[in-house]
Design an enzyme around this catalytic site. Structure first.
Site, PDB file in Angstrom:
ATOM      1  N   THR A  93       0.819  -1.211   0.000  1.00  0.00           N
ATOM      2  CA  THR A  93       0.000   0.000   0.000  1.00  0.00           C
ATOM      3  C   THR A  93       0.854   1.262   0.000  1.00  0.00           C
ATOM      4  O   THR A  93       0.607   2.206  -0.764  1.00  0.00           O
ATOM      5  CB  THR A  93      -0.926   0.016   1.225  1.00  0.00           C
ATOM      6  OG1 THR A  93      -1.760  -1.143   1.197  1.00  0.00           O
ATOM      7  CG2 THR A  93      -1.800   1.258   1.235  1.00  0.00           C
ATOM      8  N   THR A  94       1.875   1.299   0.849  1.00  0.00           N
ATOM      9  CA  THR A  94       2.730   2.473   0.970  1.00  0.00           C
ATOM     10  C   THR A  94       3.511   2.744  -0.314  1.00  0.00           C
ATOM     11  O   THR A  94       3.907   3.878  -0.577  1.00  0.00           O
ATOM     12  CB  THR A  94       3.691   2.290   2.160  1.00  0.00           C
ATOM     13  OG1 THR A  94       2.914   2.033   3.340  1.00  0.00           O
ATOM     14  CG2 THR A  94       4.555   3.511   2.399  1.00  0.00           C
ATOM     15  N   TYR A 140     -11.846  -3.530  -4.287  1.00  0.00           N
ATOM     16  CA  TYR A 140     -12.930  -2.960  -5.097  1.00  0.00           C
ATOM     17  C   TYR A 140     -14.020  -3.971  -5.454  1.00  0.00           C
ATOM     18  O   TYR A 140     -15.196  -3.672  -5.334  1.00  0.00           O
ATOM     19  CB  TYR A 140     -12.389  -2.315  -6.392  1.00  0.00           C
ATOM     20  CG  TYR A 140     -13.494  -1.668  -7.218  1.00  0.00           C
ATOM     21  CD1 TYR A 140     -14.060  -0.462  -6.818  1.00  0.00           C
ATOM     22  CD2 TYR A 140     -13.990  -2.285  -8.354  1.00  0.00           C
ATOM     23  CE1 TYR A 140     -15.099   0.114  -7.538  1.00  0.00           C
ATOM     24  CE2 TYR A 140     -15.036  -1.712  -9.076  1.00  0.00           C
ATOM     25  CZ  TYR A 140     -15.571  -0.521  -8.668  1.00  0.00           C
ATOM     26  OH  TYR A 140     -16.603   0.043  -9.370  1.00  0.00           O
ATOM     27  N   TYR A 157      -2.433 -10.352   2.987  1.00  0.00           N
ATOM     28  CA  TYR A 157      -2.519  -8.960   3.435  1.00  0.00           C
ATOM     29  C   TYR A 157      -3.986  -8.594   3.539  1.00  0.00           C
ATOM     30  O   TYR A 157      -4.674  -8.413   2.539  1.00  0.00           O
ATOM     31  CB  TYR A 157      -1.780  -8.075   2.429  1.00  0.00           C
ATOM     32  CG  TYR A 157      -1.719  -6.598   2.738  1.00  0.00           C
ATOM     33  CD1 TYR A 157      -2.158  -6.068   3.951  1.00  0.00           C
ATOM     34  CD2 TYR A 157      -1.209  -5.710   1.790  1.00  0.00           C
ATOM     35  CE1 TYR A 157      -2.092  -4.719   4.222  1.00  0.00           C
ATOM     36  CE2 TYR A 157      -1.126  -4.355   2.039  1.00  0.00           C
ATOM     37  CZ  TYR A 157      -1.577  -3.856   3.259  1.00  0.00           C
ATOM     38  OH  TYR A 157      -1.498  -2.511   3.504  1.00  0.00           O
ATOM     39  N   ARG A 216      -9.260  -0.675   2.996  1.00  0.00           N
ATOM     40  CA  ARG A 216      -8.904  -0.363   1.611  1.00  0.00           C
ATOM     41  C   ARG A 216      -9.618  -1.277   0.613  1.00  0.00           C
ATOM     42  O   ARG A 216      -9.843  -0.889  -0.526  1.00  0.00           O
ATOM     43  CB  ARG A 216      -7.398  -0.526   1.418  1.00  0.00           C
ATOM     44  CG  ARG A 216      -6.551   0.505   2.131  1.00  0.00           C
ATOM     45  CD  ARG A 216      -6.158   1.628   1.193  1.00  0.00           C
ATOM     46  NE  ARG A 216      -5.123   2.459   1.766  1.00  0.00           N
ATOM     47  CZ  ARG A 216      -4.400   3.341   1.085  1.00  0.00           C
ATOM     48  NH1 ARG A 216      -4.584   3.482  -0.217  1.00  0.00           N
ATOM     49  NH2 ARG A 216      -3.497   4.076   1.678  1.00  0.00           N
ATOM     50  N   LYS A 221      -0.621 -10.232   7.270  1.00  0.00           N
ATOM     51  CA  LYS A 221      -0.510  -8.854   7.733  1.00  0.00           C
ATOM     52  C   LYS A 221      -1.925  -8.368   7.972  1.00  0.00           C
ATOM     53  O   LYS A 221      -2.718  -8.260   7.042  1.00  0.00           O
ATOM     54  CB  LYS A 221       0.188  -7.972   6.699  1.00  0.00           C
ATOM     55  CG  LYS A 221       0.203  -6.493   7.094  1.00  0.00           C
ATOM     56  CD  LYS A 221       0.785  -5.604   5.996  1.00  0.00           C
ATOM     57  CE  LYS A 221       0.690  -4.130   6.397  1.00  0.00           C
ATOM     58  NZ  LYS A 221       1.208  -3.214   5.341  1.00  0.00           N
ATOM     59  N   ILE A 266       4.451  -4.492   9.806  1.00  0.00           N
ATOM     60  CA  ILE A 266       4.816  -3.864   8.528  1.00  0.00           C
ATOM     61  C   ILE A 266       4.209  -2.474   8.600  1.00  0.00           C
ATOM     62  O   ILE A 266       3.074  -2.247   8.178  1.00  0.00           O
ATOM     63  CB  ILE A 266       4.318  -4.693   7.330  1.00  0.00           C
ATOM     64  CG1 ILE A 266       4.834  -6.136   7.438  1.00  0.00           C
ATOM     65  CG2 ILE A 266       4.776  -4.067   6.013  1.00  0.00           C
ATOM     66  CD1 ILE A 266       4.282  -7.086   6.382  1.00  0.00           C
TER      67      ILE A 266
END
Length: 307
Positions: A53-54, A116, A142, A147, A171, A213
Site C-alpha cells: 500500500t505504501t 474494489y 494482506y 482499503r 498482515k 509492517i
C-alpha cells in the site's frame, strides 16, 4: 514439500514497507529507492517490502511493479529478508507478479485481499488457493478491509493455512483486535501475525505476533525496529515507552490517506523528491505544517525546513 520453518524464523521484526520515489516527471527514481533501502538496513529494519500500500502499487503499471521489485531485491542483496507486495484486484496479474517475486529471489510475497470487487469468502479462498498453488514461495496474506471493502474472515484464513503449506502468515491491517487474537487461536500460534495498524504494533507482539509492517518506519526506522528488539529482549518498559513515544508520529502520518503525509515528511527530511502520481496528491499546507512540527521532534530536519 518445501520446509518453510527457516524463513518463518527470519521473517520477524520490523519489515519496512518502502515508498516508491518518483522524479518530477513521474518516472521512478531507482537511485533514491536504493538509498532508502540502504538507510533502512543501516537503521536496523529487519526486512524490506516494496509495492505494498505504501508503495502506491495501483499507480504503477505491472511492468513498473516488476522493475521496482527487481531493483529492490538487488539493493537488499540478501542482507535482510525481502517481501514484495504482489497482489492485485486482478487474479492473473496477482499470479504473474507472485511468480516474478519467486523468480527474483524474494523470501516471501505479500498478497493483498483483492480490492474494489468485494469477493465472497468462498471466492477469496479460491483466489488465494490458486495463487499459493502456483508458486513455492511463502505467501503472507494482506488483510486490509479499510482499503479493500472486504474482510478475510478468520475461518477463511484458517482454511487456507490448513490447505496451503506456503501460506505462512498474515498482515492484519485490521483495527478489530478480537479478530487478530482469533487468527492465532485458529491458525496456530506459529502462524506469522504482523500488524499493519501502527497503534497495534506493540499489542500484537504481546499476543505472540511476529512483528509488523508499519508505514511509520519510513520516517523513524530506528525507533520502529527498536520496539521489536527491546520486546524480544524482554524489556517491556522500553517497548511500552517506544509505543507511546511513536503515537503522535503515527497519528499525523495518517491524517490523510497513506502515503501522502509520509511522502511530505520524507521530502522535508531531504530523503526524497515528494512527488506522487495522480489521483493521489500531497497534503495541503496546513497539514504539511503540522507534519513538519511533529517530525522535527523525531528527526533532525535540514536547515531552512524546521521553523
Amino acid at each position: 514439500m518445501a520446509n518453510y520453518e527457516d524463513v518463518k524464523q527470519r521473517l520477524r521484526g520490523s519489515i519496512a514497507p518502502i515508498i516508491t520515489p518518483f522524479n518530477d516527471s513521474g518516472s521512478i527514481d531507482f537511485g533514491t529507492l536504493k538509498d532508502l533501502i540502504d538507510w533502512h538496513i543501516e537503521s536496523g529494519s529487519h526486512g524490506i517490502s516494496v509495492t505494498g500500500t505504501t508503495g502506491e502499487p495501483s499507480s504503477l503499471t505491472t511492468e513498473e511493479r516488476v522493475q521496482v521489485m527487481e531493483a529492490a531485491c538487488k539493493a537488499v542483496n540478501g542482507r535482510v529478508p525481502f517481501v514484495p507486495g504482489s497482489g492485485s484486484t486482478n487474479h492473473e496479474e496477482t499470479i504473474y507478479l507472485t511468480k516474478k517475486a519467486q523468480e527474483i529471489g524474494a523470501d516471501a510475497a505479500l498478497v493483498i485481499v483483492p480490492y474494489y470487487n468485494k469477493p465472497s469468502q468462498h471466492a477469496l479462498y479460491k483466489h488465494f488457493k490458486k495463487v499459493a498453488d502456483s508458486v513455492d514461495i511463502p505467501i503472507i496474506v494482506y488483510n486490509i478491509p479499510g482499503r479493500t471493502a472486504v474482510n478475510m474472515e478468520v475461518k477463511t484464513l484458517a482454511r487456507l493455512n490448513e490447505d496451503c503449506p506456503n501460506i505462512i502468515g498474515v498482515k492484519e491491517s485490521n483495527k478489530d483486535f478480537e479478530h487478530v487474537n482469533r487468527v492465532l487461536l485458529n491458525c496456530g500460534r506459529d502462524f506469522l501475525l504482523y500488524s499493519g495498524i501502527e497503534l497495534l504494533c506493540y499489542p500484537m507482539l504481546a499476543i505472540g505476533g511476529a512483528g509488523y509492517i508499519s508505514a511509520t518506519a519510513n520516517v523513524a526506522p530506528k525507533e520502529v525496529a527498536e520496539l521489536y528488539d527491546v520486546w524480544a529482549k524482554g524489556d517491556v518498559k522500553r517497548a511500552q515507552d517506544l509505543h507511546f513515544d511513536l503515537m503522535p508520529l503515527n497519528d499525523v502520518l495518517f491524517k490523510e490517506t497513506n502515503p501522502a503525509p509520509l511522502k511530505a515528511a520524507l521530502g522535508m527530511m531531504g530523503k526524497i523528491n515528494p512527488a506522487m502520481r495522480m489521483p493521489m496528491a500531497l497534503p495541503e499546507q496546513p497539514l504539511q505544517d503540522e507534519i513538519r512540527d511533529c517530525i522535527k521532534k523525531y528527526v533532525e530536519l535540514p536547515a531552512g525546513v524546521a521553523k
